[in-house]
Scaffold this active site. Structure first.
Site, short mmCIF file in Angstrom:
data_model
loop_
_atom_site.label_atom_id
_atom_site.label_comp_id
_atom_site.label_asym_id
_atom_site.label_seq_id
_atom_site.Cartn_x
_atom_site.Cartn_y
_atom_site.Cartn_z
N ASP A 10 6.35 5.65 -0.11
CA ASP A 10 6.09 4.21 -0.12
C ASP A 10 4.72 3.95 0.51
OD1 ASP A 10 6.31 1.47 -0.20
OD2 ASP A 10 7.71 1.33 1.49
N ASP A 105 4.07 0.81 -6.04
CA ASP A 105 3.63 1.65 -4.91
C ASP A 105 4.77 2.39 -4.24
OD1 ASP A 105 4.85 -0.53 -3.57
OD2 ASP A 105 3.62 -0.11 -1.80
N GLU A 106 5.83 2.62 -4.95
CA GLU A 106 7.02 3.19 -4.32
C GLU A 106 7.79 4.03 -5.33
OE1 GLU A 106 9.37 0.03 -2.63
OE2 GLU A 106 11.04 1.39 -2.26
MG LIG Z 1 4.90 -0.32 0.04
#
Ligand SMILES: [Mg+2]
Length: 392
Positions: A10, A105-106
């Site tokens: 993350d 983003d993960e």
């Molecule tokens: Mg994040």
């Protein structure tokens, strides 16, 4: 059962970190990526410098500015973030093909089969973290564990720039003192119910008699007890199952008239459907997002019988959700959003058992409109009954 090794990666304050990377003058400054306060925007990402003031994502930019008047507001540049995201996912996929994107983003990674090649999960995690820092100049928080639940929990424990491994033998001890809200599926309502039974920490849940838990949590109770013991068998689902395509708009003034809300929805559905077609998807699930004047945000979703990328179908479905599934009672809204998930590529699916005439016709019109709009611009070509909408 073979012990799995799952990573949860993350990125830290992703949008804000990228903006600070692109413009070194912003470093160590209270940076907020999102809509500007004067235009009723919302915080999309907050740098860690600004979080100290209590600013967090999804808060109104107006409130954020009140908490931190010196904050620097930057409009999101999604194209830029997507390019960074692509490079991150390329790194992740070097270590396993089993990558489940959760957002831009993960992601979850199942590296069980990669251990022979790249070493134990902790080593793979460290390598990925180092490469993201060296090759992109960004920090990621990574959790390593034997399942998704624990891996996600681990990545969050020492954020930002965190790296936490939870070996299976320490899972129960790690979980014991955490609030029950950390368990997946325990929202505010369930949390309140549990608190009434004296259950605050995860350890409390383990000693609550099964019948009492069942009375509160119903069909969730079994899964909750498993999670509380650190057990989670959900597989990492490769590809785009968790991908969604959406559009939303914040109104310059709250809207209460259904007719006008429908017009906004039509514009959003049109954009989403067009993007689905452009990327070659059809969607199983259509979701409506609505935010009231007091910032209460609700989502309502429906799974449609036949996956679709038709503008008509998305419009109808979104309108239907607004009208039948929202307890609005005429209350004004400040934001509407439409998103599509459960994406499939038509070519990959099973052969269609029931080809849908109406849909085929809709799709032909859609494709024709897409082509014309690409050629002449969206302003000129529009369905007769739709009005042009400004993007927020
Ligand atoms: Mg994040």
């Amino acid at each position: 059962m073979k012990t799995r090794t799952i990573l949860h990666v993350d990125m830290d304050a992703f949008y804000a970190s990228i903006e600070m990377l692109e413009d070194p003058a912003l470093r160590d400054k209270p940076v907020i990526v999102g809509g500007i306060p004067e235009k009723r925007g919302v915080v999309a990402a907050a740098s860690y410098e600004v979080r100290k003031y209590g600013v967090h994502s999804a808060m109104s930019s107006y409130q954020a500015k009140k908490l931190c008047p010196q904050a620097i507001f930057i409009s999101p540049r999604m194209g830029l973030y997507a390019r960074y995201s692509k490079r991150i996912f390329a790194i992740l996929r070097e270590y396993t093909p089993l990558v489940e994107p959760i957002s831009i983003d993960e992601a979850f990674l199942d590296v069980t089969g990669s251990r022979n090649l790249f070493g134990p999960g902790s080593q793979i995690g460290r390598t990925i973290k180092r490469r993201i820092r060296e090759e992109l100049g960004l920090t990621a928080s990574i959790g390593v564990a034997t399942n998704k639940f624990l891996a996600k929990l681990a990545s969050d424990l020492e954020k930002p720039d965190g790296f936490v491994v939870i070996p299976p033998e320490t899972a129960t001890a790690r979980l014991a003192d955490l609030p029950v809200g950390k368990l997946w599926g325990v929202g505010q309502v369930l949390q309140r119910e549990l608190a009434r039974q004296g259950v605050h920490k995860i350890r409390d849940l383990l000693v609550l008699p099964v019948e009492r838990l069942e009375a509160i949590a119903g069909s969730h109770s079994r899964r909750l007890r498993e999670l509380a013991r650190g057990i989670d068998t959900r597989p990492v689902v490769v590809g785009e199952a968790s991908k969604s395509i959406g559009a939303e708009t914040t109104f310059t003034k709250d809207i209460s008239e259904t007719r006008r809300l429908f017009a906004e929805l039509d514009a959003l559905a049109t954009r989403v459907a067009k993007r689905l077609r452009k990327e070659g998807y059809r969607a199983h699930t259509i979701q409506l997002k609505a935010r009231y004047a007091d910032f209460t945000t609700v989502t309502r979703a429906v799974t449609i019988p036949v996956p679709s990328a038709s503008t008509q179908t998305l419009m109808r479905t979104a309108r239907d959700l607004l009208q039948t599934r929202l307890d609005r009672h005429g209350r004004p809204l400040r934001l509407l959003g439409v998103s599509a998930s459960g994406l499939v590529r038509p070519a990959e699916g099973e052969p269609e058992l029931f080809p849908d005439r109406q849909r085929e016709q809709d799709e032909r019109v859609d494709h024709l409109l897409d082509a014309l709009q690409d050629k002449y611009g969206a302003q000129k070509i529009w369905r007769g009954y739709q009005r042009r909408e400004e993007d927020a």
